[in-house]
Design a protein around this motif. Structure first.
Motif, PDB file in Angstrom:
ATOM      1  N   ARG A  22      43.447  16.293   0.867  1.00  0.00           N
ATOM      2  CA  ARG A  22      42.962  16.954  -0.349  1.00  0.00           C
ATOM      3  C   ARG A  22      43.684  18.285  -0.537  1.00  0.00           C
ATOM      4  N   ASP A  23      43.752  19.065   0.535  1.00  0.00           N
ATOM      5  CA  ASP A  23      44.401  20.375   0.466  1.00  0.00           C
ATOM      6  C   ASP A  23      45.892  20.247   0.147  1.00  0.00           C
ATOM      7  N   ALA A  24      46.546  19.227   0.697  1.00  0.00           N
ATOM      8  CA  ALA A  24      47.970  19.022   0.420  1.00  0.00           C
ATOM      9  C   ALA A  24      48.191  18.751  -1.068  1.00  0.00           C
ATOM     10  N   VAL A  25      47.311  17.956  -1.670  1.00  0.00           N
ATOM     11  CA  VAL A  25      47.436  17.678  -3.108  1.00  0.00           C
ATOM     12  C   VAL A  25      47.326  18.980  -3.894  1.00  0.00           C
ATOM     13  N   LEU A  26      46.320  19.791  -3.575  1.00  0.00           N
ATOM     14  CA  LEU A  26      46.150  21.050  -4.308  1.00  0.00           C
ATOM     15  C   LEU A  26      47.309  22.007  -4.072  1.00  0.00           C
ATOM     16  N   TRP A  27      47.833  22.021  -2.856  1.00  0.00           N
ATOM     17  CA  TRP A  27      48.966  22.883  -2.558  1.00  0.00           C
ATOM     18  C   TRP A  27      50.157  22.528  -3.439  1.00  0.00           C
ATOM     19  N   LYS A  28      50.320  21.262  -3.743  1.00  0.00           N
ATOM     20  CA  LYS A  28      51.437  20.816  -4.572  1.00  0.00           C
ATOM     21  C   LYS A  28      51.367  21.369  -5.989  1.00  0.00           C
ATOM     22  N   LEU A  29      50.213  21.827  -6.422  1.00  0.00           N
ATOM     23  CA  LEU A  29      50.052  22.367  -7.762  1.00  0.00           C
ATOM     24  C   LEU A  29      50.254  23.878  -7.825  1.00  0.00           C
ATOM     25  N   ALA A  40      39.472  13.255  -8.466  1.00  0.00           N
ATOM     26  CA  ALA A  40      38.091  13.709  -8.707  1.00  0.00           C
ATOM     27  C   ALA A  40      37.216  12.528  -9.115  1.00  0.00           C
ATOM     28  N   THR A  41      37.738  11.689  -9.979  1.00  0.00           N
ATOM     29  CA  THR A  41      36.984  10.530 -10.446  1.00  0.00           C
ATOM     30  C   THR A  41      36.631   9.595  -9.299  1.00  0.00           C
ATOM     31  N   ARG A  86      23.956   8.413  -5.361  1.00  0.00           N
ATOM     32  CA  ARG A  86      23.752   9.858  -5.416  1.00  0.00           C
ATOM     33  C   ARG A  86      24.084  10.381  -6.813  1.00  0.00           C
ATOM     34  N   ALA A  87      23.424  11.446  -7.177  1.00  0.00           N
ATOM     35  CA  ALA A  87      23.651  12.062  -8.481  1.00  0.00           C
ATOM     36  C   ALA A  87      25.071  12.623  -8.567  1.00  0.00           C
ATOM     37  N   HIS A  88      25.614  12.575  -9.750  1.00  0.00           N
ATOM     38  CA  HIS A  88      26.930  13.163 -10.008  1.00  0.00           C
ATOM     39  C   HIS A  88      27.022  13.487 -11.484  1.00  0.00           C
ATOM     40  N   TYR A 143      37.629  18.697  -9.938  1.00  0.00           N
ATOM     41  CA  TYR A 143      37.954  18.228  -8.589  1.00  0.00           C
ATOM     42  C   TYR A 143      37.157  19.000  -7.536  1.00  0.00           C
ATOM     43  N   GLY A 144      37.016  20.290  -7.731  1.00  0.00           N
ATOM     44  CA  GLY A 144      36.220  21.090  -6.797  1.00  0.00           C
ATOM     45  C   GLY A 144      34.780  20.626  -6.739  1.00  0.00           C
ATOM     46  N   ARG A 145      34.199  20.335  -7.892  1.00  0.00           N
ATOM     47  CA  ARG A 145      32.807  19.850  -7.937  1.00  0.00           C
ATOM     48  C   ARG A 145      32.695  18.465  -7.315  1.00  0.00           C
ATOM     49  N   ALA A 146      33.688  17.615  -7.577  1.00  0.00           N
ATOM     50  CA  ALA A 146      33.669  16.265  -7.002  1.00  0.00           C
ATOM     51  C   ALA A 146      33.777  16.328  -5.483  1.00  0.00           C
ATOM     52  N   ARG A 147      34.650  17.193  -4.985  1.00  0.00           N
ATOM     53  CA  ARG A 147      34.791  17.358  -3.531  1.00  0.00           C
ATOM     54  C   ARG A 147      33.483  17.842  -2.918  1.00  0.00           C
TER      55      ARG A 147
END
Length: 167
Positions: A26-33, A60-61, A73-75, A102-106
């Motif tokens: 997950r962190d690697a994906v965000l780092w790429k941005l 995120a989806t 679970r609620a989302h 994405y942050g909320r989904a994580r």
């Protein structure tokens, strides 16, 4: 390396090891941005038309789908069609909106992982009965695969490579 990627459970339990692996990808994906502007995040560099920010929207989806929907679970409700629009940014969507999504989904996925045993069963979107263990393994695979896509796309955008921050 970031603090999150330094957390390596060499002798940790199964759930902790799976979640740390998921977090690393997950962190690697965000780092790429990081450091890219709006145009670069939306730029298509592959024949499929995939963009870096569209990839994050998809992740995120699927975090909501696999970890929350599967286990009842609620989302948050999606404002787009997950079947046809989860990899594309709409004209009114911003990268900031998608990163927050994405942050909320994580966070929702992390709560589901924390509160659900590895042997707990849920129903996948296609009707199969799956365990939390299987979902964690699947999402490590899914996120790692897309981290690889992000790595290639970032290299095509500005030449940056690697799977974690240096030093």
């Amino acid at each position: 390396m970031t603090k999150q990627t330094q957390r390596v459970p060499y002798t940790g339990g199964e759930k902790e090891s799976l979640q740390v692996s998921l977090d690393r990808h997950r962190d690697a994906v965000l780092w790429k941005l990081e450091g890219l502007d709006d145009e670069q995040l939306r730029r298509t560099v592959l024949p499929s038309g995939l963009t870096l920010i569209g990839l994050v929207k998809h992740l995120a989806t699927v975090e909501y789908g696999w970890f929350c929907e599967t286990f009842g679970r609620a989302h948050e409700p999606l404002w787009f069609d997950a079947e046809t629009e989860d990899m594309a940014l709409g004209p009114d969507e911003t990268p900031e909106q998608i990163l927050a999504f994405y942050g909320r989904a994580r966070a929702a996925a992390d709560a589901a992982i924390e509160e659900t045993g590895l042997d707990a069963l849920g129903t996948a979107w296609h009707g199969a009965t799956v365990s939390m263990r299987w979902v964690l393994l699947h999402m490590v695979e899914e996120t790692a695969r897309h981290a690889g896509h992000a790595d290639v796309m970032r290299e095509l955008i500005d030449g940056a490579t690697g799977d974690h921050r240096p030093g």
